[in-house]
Design a protein around this motif. Structure first.
Motif, short mmCIF file in Angstrom:
data_model
loop_
_atom_site.label_atom_id
_atom_site.label_comp_id
_atom_site.label_asym_id
_atom_site.label_seq_id
_atom_site.Cartn_x
_atom_site.Cartn_y
_atom_site.Cartn_z
N ALA A 49 20.26 53.90 31.45
CA ALA A 49 19.13 53.91 32.58
C ALA A 49 18.89 55.33 33.05
O ALA A 49 17.79 55.66 33.49
CB ALA A 49 19.61 53.04 33.57
N ARG A 50 19.98 56.05 33.51
CA ARG A 50 19.90 57.41 34.20
C ARG A 50 19.19 58.17 33.32
O ARG A 50 18.16 58.85 33.79
CB ARG A 50 21.41 58.00 34.45
N LEU A 51 19.18 58.18 32.01
CA LEU A 51 18.69 59.16 31.28
C LEU A 51 17.03 58.89 30.80
O LEU A 51 16.22 59.55 30.95
CB LEU A 51 19.18 59.05 29.60
N LEU A 52 16.82 57.50 31.04
CA LEU A 52 15.29 57.06 30.88
C LEU A 52 14.63 57.40 32.23
O LEU A 52 13.53 57.68 32.21
CB LEU A 52 15.19 55.66 30.38
N ASN A 53 15.32 56.96 33.17
CA ASN A 53 14.92 57.45 34.45
C ASN A 53 14.40 58.73 34.57
O ASN A 53 13.49 59.25 35.51
CB ASN A 53 15.76 56.88 35.75
N ALA A 54 15.24 59.73 34.22
CA ALA A 54 14.74 61.02 34.45
C ALA A 54 13.81 61.50 33.75
O ALA A 54 13.18 62.49 33.84
CB ALA A 54 16.13 61.98 33.75
N GLY A 55 13.54 60.63 32.51
CA GLY A 55 12.23 61.08 32.02
C GLY A 55 12.29 60.83 30.53
O GLY A 55 11.47 61.13 29.85
N PHE A 56 13.56 60.91 29.92
CA PHE A 56 13.80 61.05 28.47
C PHE A 56 13.14 59.90 27.70
O PHE A 56 12.82 58.83 28.06
CB PHE A 56 15.24 60.88 27.98
N GLN A 57 12.37 60.19 26.64
CA GLN A 57 11.51 59.05 25.94
C GLN A 57 12.45 58.17 25.23
O GLN A 57 12.18 56.90 25.26
CB GLN A 57 11.09 59.93 24.39
N SER A 58 13.71 58.64 24.91
CA SER A 58 14.73 57.73 24.29
C SER A 58 16.05 58.04 24.58
O SER A 58 16.39 59.23 25.01
CB SER A 58 14.56 57.35 22.58
N ALA A 59 17.35 57.16 24.63
CA ALA A 59 18.50 57.45 24.85
C ALA A 59 19.24 56.56 24.16
O ALA A 59 19.75 55.32 24.69
CB ALA A 59 19.08 57.18 26.40
N GLU A 60 19.53 57.01 22.75
CA GLU A 60 20.03 56.06 21.78
C GLU A 60 21.46 56.32 21.61
O GLU A 60 22.21 57.49 21.43
CB GLU A 60 19.37 56.04 20.47
N LEU A 61 22.25 55.24 21.49
CA LEU A 61 23.80 55.47 21.18
C LEU A 61 23.90 55.64 19.59
O LEU A 61 23.18 54.90 18.70
CB LEU A 61 24.24 53.82 21.38
N TRP A 62 24.48 56.86 19.38
CA TRP A 62 24.73 57.08 18.01
C TRP A 62 26.18 57.25 17.68
O TRP A 62 26.50 57.47 16.37
CB TRP A 62 24.06 58.51 17.73
N PHE A 63 27.02 56.75 18.62
CA PHE A 63 28.39 57.01 18.26
C PHE A 63 29.29 56.21 19.14
O PHE A 63 29.02 56.09 20.37
CB PHE A 63 29.03 58.32 18.16
N GLN A 64 30.19 55.36 18.70
CA GLN A 64 31.08 54.75 19.58
C GLN A 64 32.48 54.53 18.76
O GLN A 64 32.55 54.17 17.54
CB GLN A 64 30.57 53.27 20.09
N ALA A 65 33.81 54.72 19.42
CA ALA A 65 34.85 54.39 19.11
C ALA A 65 35.75 53.72 20.11
O ALA A 65 36.01 54.55 21.27
CB ALA A 65 35.62 55.67 18.55
N PHE A 66 35.90 52.63 20.20
CA PHE A 66 36.66 51.85 21.46
C PHE A 66 35.87 52.05 22.59
O PHE A 66 34.66 52.03 22.46
CB PHE A 66 38.16 52.30 21.29
N ASN A 67 36.54 52.74 23.69
CA ASN A 67 35.62 52.95 24.86
C ASN A 67 35.37 54.25 25.06
O ASN A 67 35.37 55.07 26.11
CB ASN A 67 36.64 52.51 26.17
N PHE A 68 34.82 54.98 23.81
CA PHE A 68 34.35 56.39 23.91
C PHE A 68 32.86 56.32 23.15
O PHE A 68 32.98 55.27 22.21
CB PHE A 68 35.34 57.22 23.48
N CYS A 69 32.01 56.81 23.71
CA CYS A 69 30.79 56.93 23.01
C CYS A 69 29.86 58.05 23.21
O CYS A 69 30.27 59.16 23.73
CB CYS A 69 29.88 55.77 23.59
N SER A 70 28.89 58.29 22.47
CA SER A 70 28.03 59.54 22.57
C SER A 70 26.37 58.91 22.65
O SER A 70 26.20 58.10 21.48
CB SER A 70 28.07 60.46 21.61
N LEU A 71 25.69 59.23 23.17
CA LEU A 71 24.21 59.06 23.21
C LEU A 71 23.35 60.27 22.84
O LEU A 71 24.05 61.39 23.34
CB LEU A 71 23.72 58.56 24.84
#
Ligand code: GEK
Length: 239
Positions: A213-235
């Motif tokens: 939500a923060r990324l999209l509110n800032a204006g980014f076209q997309s903010a996709e999850l590309w990585f997750q391992a347990f409670n760690f992730c990357s967008l």
């Protein structure tokens, strides 16, 4: 060097990126953050695809420069200038040496500073690899808005974070699995418990939907999850 900072019972004070941490940082982050070692080469691939000629690449909270070194190896575009910023003097000192020792034609400035007040311009890629989690939550919107403003159209922001989940059971399950990961990497129950206390209120995780939500509110076209391992992730956010 092996991280044994919390191996003996001690008075636990809030975690700081001081000289003692810098000495063991590579070992600490590799044994503590599930997937960290995989995020690095994949960030290299993102850099290879998205970095634009004659632009800047920022590594915010660069620590020892691990992400920067990988990006430098992957970037083929001409006229790229890299900037690494960290507010730990000990990190910046060691990172400067690491970058100097890393053979590359891509110039890089390693700067001591607070990323909240850093100037970001003409950027085609910005990396917050496990850094935003250390920024006061009330400053996060402004920081992401500033990154967005400093990116060129088509530029990207990578945000890797420790995360929490609204569902309490799921949250507990992933915290347990994270601690299993740490124990499997040789940390004792005492080390896991003392580090947990030290990091409390210093590292403040949010949920994946909060980040998106923060990324999209800032204006980014997309903010996709590309990585997750347990409670760690990357967008991956694209302008
Ligand atoms: C990696 N990205 O290896 N301004 C600048 N730096 C900051 C600030 C701030 N306000 N707050 C924290 N830092 C790296 C790993 S570590 C992640 C990043 C971890 C810096 C802090 O000094 C530290 O070096 C880094 O952010 C976080 O890809 O230790 O879990």
């Amino acid at each position: 060097m092996l991280d044994n900072i919390y191996s003996q019972k001690r008075d636990v004070t809030p975690f700081k990126f001081d000289e003692a941490v810098v000495k063991v940082f590579q070992d600490m982050i590799g044994r503590s953050v599930p997937g960290y070692e995989l995020t690095l080469p994949l960030i290299g691939l993102i850099a290879a695809r998205y970095v634009q000629p004659n632009s800047r690449v920022y590594d915010l909270g660069c620590s020892l420069g691990a992400a920067s070194v990988i990006m430098r190896r992957h970037i083929q575009q001409d006229g790229v200038h890299m900037v690494g910023i960290d507010n730990s003097e000990a990190m910046v000192e060691q990172c400067t040496q690491n970058i100097a020792a890393d053979e590359s034609d891509i110039p890089m400035d390693v700067m001591l500073g607070d990323i909240r007040t850093a100037n970001i311009q003409n950027a085609s890629m910005v990396v917050l690899n496990f850094t935003l989690q250390f920024i006061d939550p009330t400053d996060r919107d402004r920081l992401i808005e500033k990154v967005y403003a400093g990116l060129n159209p088509g530029g990207v922001l990578v945000v890797s974070e420790k995360i929490v989940f609204d569902d309490e059971d799921k949250n507990e399950r992933f915290i347990d699995l994270h601690h299993d990961f740490k124990r499997a990497n040789g940390y004792s129950d005492l080390e896991v418990a003392q580090k947990r206390t030290a990091i409390m209120n210093v590292l403040i995780p949010e949920t994946i939907p909060d980040h998106q939500a923060r990324l999209l509110n800032a204006g980014f076209q997309s903010a996709e999850l590309w990585f997750q391992a347990f409670n760690f992730c990357s967008l991956l956010a694209i302008k």
